[in-house]
Motif scaffolding. Structure first.
Motif, mmCIF file in Angstrom:
data_model
loop_
_atom_site.group_PDB
_atom_site.id
_atom_site.type_symbol
_atom_site.label_atom_id
_atom_site.label_comp_id
_atom_site.label_asym_id
_atom_site.label_seq_id
_atom_site.Cartn_x
_atom_site.Cartn_y
_atom_site.Cartn_z
ATOM 1 N N HIS A 403 0.805 -1.235 0.000
ATOM 2 C CA HIS A 403 0.000 0.000 0.000
ATOM 3 C C HIS A 403 0.836 1.282 0.000
ATOM 4 N N LEU A 404 2.123 1.194 -0.398
ATOM 5 C CA LEU A 404 2.936 2.395 -0.533
ATOM 6 C C LEU A 404 2.348 3.279 -1.631
ATOM 7 N N VAL A 405 2.131 4.551 -1.322
ATOM 8 C CA VAL A 405 1.555 5.478 -2.300
ATOM 9 C C VAL A 405 2.593 5.786 -3.368
ATOM 10 N N LEU A 406 2.217 5.611 -4.625
ATOM 11 C CA LEU A 406 3.123 5.828 -5.757
ATOM 12 C C LEU A 406 2.800 7.097 -6.536
ATOM 13 N N GLY A 407 1.551 7.501 -6.499
ATOM 14 C CA GLY A 407 1.171 8.684 -7.268
ATOM 15 C C GLY A 407 -0.200 9.183 -6.863
ATOM 16 N N ILE A 408 -0.416 10.468 -7.054
ATOM 17 C CA ILE A 408 -1.704 11.092 -6.749
ATOM 18 C C ILE A 408 -1.999 12.087 -7.866
ATOM 19 N N GLN A 409 -3.209 12.032 -8.388
ATOM 20 C CA GLN A 409 -3.615 12.963 -9.438
ATOM 21 C C GLN A 409 -4.996 13.510 -9.116
ATOM 22 N N GLY A 410 -5.307 14.625 -9.698
ATOM 23 C CA GLY A 410 -6.634 15.175 -9.502
ATOM 24 C C GLY A 410 -6.949 16.260 -10.494
ATOM 25 N N VAL A 411 -8.226 16.509 -10.674
ATOM 26 C CA VAL A 411 -8.691 17.600 -11.516
ATOM 27 C C VAL A 411 -9.897 18.216 -10.818
ATOM 28 N N GLY A 412 -9.910 19.546 -10.732
ATOM 29 C CA GLY A 412 -11.014 20.202 -10.058
ATOM 30 C C GLY A 412 -10.698 21.656 -9.787
ATOM 31 N N ALA A 413 -11.717 22.409 -9.422
ATOM 32 C CA ALA A 413 -11.541 23.823 -9.119
ATOM 33 C C ALA A 413 -10.648 23.996 -7.899
ATOM 34 N N GLY A 414 -9.576 24.789 -8.048
ATOM 35 C CA GLY A 414 -8.693 25.087 -6.933
ATOM 36 C C GLY A 414 -7.861 23.921 -6.437
ATOM 37 N N ARG A 431 1.755 5.380 3.247
ATOM 38 C CA ARG A 431 0.949 4.261 2.765
ATOM 39 C C ARG A 431 -0.509 4.692 2.776
ATOM 40 N N LEU A 432 -1.331 3.911 2.122
ATOM 41 C CA LEU A 432 -2.749 4.259 2.071
ATOM 42 C C LEU A 432 -3.322 4.448 3.467
ATOM 43 N N GLU A 433 -2.883 3.607 4.390
ATOM 44 C CA GLU A 433 -3.387 3.701 5.757
ATOM 45 C C GLU A 433 -3.000 5.025 6.414
ATOM 46 N N ASP A 434 -1.814 5.556 6.072
ATOM 47 C CA ASP A 434 -1.382 6.846 6.637
ATOM 48 C C ASP A 434 -2.318 7.971 6.214
ATOM 49 N N VAL A 435 -2.691 7.952 4.939
ATOM 50 C CA VAL A 435 -3.607 8.987 4.440
ATOM 51 C C VAL A 435 -5.000 8.781 5.035
ATOM 52 N N ALA A 436 -5.442 7.531 5.047
ATOM 53 C CA ALA A 436 -6.793 7.225 5.527
ATOM 54 C C ALA A 436 -6.962 7.525 7.012
ATOM 55 N N GLU A 437 -5.890 7.418 7.790
ATOM 56 C CA GLU A 437 -5.986 7.637 9.222
ATOM 57 C C GLU A 437 -5.627 9.077 9.626
ATOM 58 N N THR A 438 -5.368 9.921 8.635
ATOM 59 C CA THR A 438 -5.147 11.344 8.897
ATOM 60 C C THR A 438 -6.479 12.073 8.821
ATOM 61 N N ILE A 439 -6.829 12.801 9.893
ATOM 62 C CA ILE A 439 -8.106 13.516 9.907
ATOM 63 C C ILE A 439 -8.020 14.722 8.976
ATOM 64 N N HIS A 440 -8.898 14.761 8.004
ATOM 65 C CA HIS A 440 -8.993 15.874 7.061
ATOM 66 C C HIS A 440 -10.175 16.758 7.456
ATOM 67 N N ALA A 441 -9.962 18.056 7.519
ATOM 68 C CA ALA A 441 -11.003 18.973 7.976
ATOM 69 C C ALA A 441 -12.239 18.901 7.085
ATOM 70 N N HIS A 442 -13.397 19.039 7.702
ATOM 71 C CA HIS A 442 -14.675 19.009 7.001
ATOM 72 C C HIS A 442 -15.382 20.349 7.199
ATOM 73 N N PRO A 443 -15.998 20.916 6.188
ATOM 74 C CA PRO A 443 -16.021 20.452 4.803
ATOM 75 C C PRO A 443 -14.918 21.105 3.981
ATOM 76 N N THR A 444 -14.044 20.323 3.402
ATOM 77 C CA THR A 444 -13.001 20.817 2.504
ATOM 78 C C THR A 444 -12.867 19.870 1.324
ATOM 79 N N GLN A 445 -12.305 20.385 0.248
ATOM 80 C CA GLN A 445 -12.047 19.530 -0.912
ATOM 81 C C GLN A 445 -10.955 18.511 -0.619
ATOM 82 N N SER A 446 -10.128 18.785 0.398
ATOM 83 C CA SER A 446 -9.068 17.834 0.740
ATOM 84 C C SER A 446 -9.627 16.487 1.179
ATOM 85 N N GLU A 447 -10.890 16.456 1.583
ATOM 86 C CA GLU A 447 -11.508 15.187 1.952
ATOM 87 C C GLU A 447 -11.541 14.213 0.770
#
Length: 463
Positions: A403-414, A431-447
């Motif tokens: 589950h080592l993260v190899l790449g991240i892509q996205g398209v969207g406003a801002g 790893r995927l678990e590191d991202v999944a277990e990090t609390i992302h503020a709500h409501p934000t696009q970072s979610e």
């Protein structure tokens, strides 16, 4: 003029050059930097910064225009907008001027001597600078070449008059009536979209079978959709053949010829390194095609001579040059540094924006890696909904085994503002678990980043 001797000479005060000089000055290195024009290079003066200012102004104008057309989903109405383009350009120039002064102030604070003029090598340790006051000779223990890049000119469409480069586009004093953009890469589409929002009739001519061919189709599809909504004509598989009084003669994918009417022609078919005119032949560096070859410390084939930024090859990005510049200054000071960056994020400031960091799914598979992919659409993101900008998604690519993260892509406003989070995850070997277990503020696009990781793990919550 009396000859100057120093420990470090930096040629070019773009992002890479001035970063190198400032850091060297901070480390107590006797540093001189030579720049032919203004500090900041292409990015600050005629590239990244002024283009983003123009894009923002165009977005604001288009927003008011949409309100004036009626039927705005937020219930907001407005009278038909007008634009004082001269005032817009003055605002843009004011930003550039403030940043110019800021860079100059930082160089002065670091104790760096700045010379305005054209540098020419006489040997690997000596440079002659042609200044307004005459010829200045500089001898240095170490030299950094950071001369940057320039727009590619088509032989049958030389720059001048109605044929302009991106530099010329940012210096226009009026919005073109009909604009032909040759090249459907990020520069052409960023500027073409901005001028379309400001009222120009825009046609994009791209030789490849689709726009933004350096990005995968999933990322470019929302951009292509919005181009159609802006009534921008996109001709793919088409080649500009010749200039005509009424516009540009184009050969279509089927081999037929047609005329694209245009009063202004913007050529954005790429950039090339600035390696001519400063005596490269006098030092005989090893080249890599048109670029200067460097190692993992930005050293060239000549001892004591470094090169960084666009002149050393792809990716031609200001933030790559800045990171190289900081590293080179520390190497010259005696610190142990090598270029071992995992991620150099790339951002395309189209509408919507595109961000890529690390490997795409196809690139990972081509390397023989078994992967898992998670993707989350902004249509299911509360913040994107409240902004009224739901197009796009976030995608994460990871190894299937650990589950080592190899790449991240996205398209969207801002979404450009998420590029740092994407790169940080890659640099920290998350790893995927590191991202999944990090609390992302709500409501934000970072979610969307969080949800993409959860999706890759097989248990997305909000989709």
């Amino acid at each position: 003029m009396k000859d100057i001797s120093c420990k470090l000479l930096v040629i070019g005060a773009g992002p890479g050059g001035y970063t190198c000089a400032i850091r060297a000055g901070q480390l107590g290195i006797d540093t001189v930097i030579v720049e032919a024009k203004k500090a900041g290079g292409t990015c600050l003066n005629v590239g990244c910064i002024p283009s983003k200012a123009l894009i923002h102004a165009a977005d604001e104008y288009e927003s008011v225009n949409a309100m004036a057309r009626g039927g705005h989903p937020l219930g907001i109405s407005a009278q038909g907008p007008a634009i004082d383009f001269a005032k817009t350009i003055a605002w843009k120039d004011g930003i550039v001027g403030r940043l110019n002064n800021g860079v100059a102030g930082l160089l002065k604070k670091a104790g760096v001597k700045v010379l305005v003029g054209w540098a020419t090598f006489t040997d690997g340790k000596t440079v002659e600078v042609t200044t307004e006051l005459g010829r200045q000779v500089i001898r240095a223990e170490h030299v950094v070449i950071a001369t940057g890049s320039e727009p590619v000119e088509l032989p049958f469409l030389p720059f001048g008059g109605r044929v302009i480069s991106s530099t010329g586009a940012l210096a226009l004093t009026h919005v073109p009536g009909k604009l032909a953009v040759i090249g459907g890469g990020y520069i052409g589409l960023e500027l073409g979209t901005a001028f379309a929002k400001l009222g120009a009739k825009v046609t994009v001519i791209e030789a490849q079978t689709r726009i933004l061919p350096q990005y995968d189709p999933d990322l470019t599809r929302p951009v292509a959709k919005h181009l159609r909504e802006l009534n921008i004509d996109v001709l793919t598989g088409a080649k500009a053949k010749a200039a005509r009084e009424e516009g540009i003669l184009v050969e279509t994918a089927e081999g037929a010829e047609s005329l694209v009417e245009a009063d202004t022609v913007l050529v954005t078919v790429g950039r090339r390194p600035k390696t001519a005119g400063w005596g490269l032949d006098a030092i005989d560096l090893t080249m890599d095609g048109p670029f200067i070859r460097i190692d993992d410390q930005c050293r060239t084939s000549m001892r004591g001579v470094f090169a960084l930024g666009d002149v050393t090859g792809e990716p031609m990005l200001a933030h790559r040059a800045m990171a190289q510049g900081e590293m080179v200054a520390e190497i010259i000071s005696g610190k142990k540094r090598v270029w071992d960056r995992v991620s150099i994020p790339a951002v395309c400031f189209t509408d919507p924006e595109i961000v890529t960091a690390g490997l795409s799914p196809d690139e990972a598979r081509a390397s023989g890696i078994e992967i898992v992919v998670g993707q989350f659409p902004f249509q299911a993101n509360g913040r994107a909904m409240t902004l009224g900008r739901e197009a796009g998604f976030v995608r994460i690519v990871a190894r299937a085994d650990n589950h080592l993260v190899l790449g991240i892509q996205g398209v969207g406003a801002g979404i450009s503002e998420l590029s740092a989070a994407f790169s940080l995850a890659l640099e920290m070997r998350a790893r995927l678990e590191d991202v999944a277990e990090t609390i992302h503020a709500h409501p934000t696009q970072s979610e969307g980043f969080l949800e993409a990781a959860l999706g890759a793990l097989g248990h997305a919550i909000h989709i």
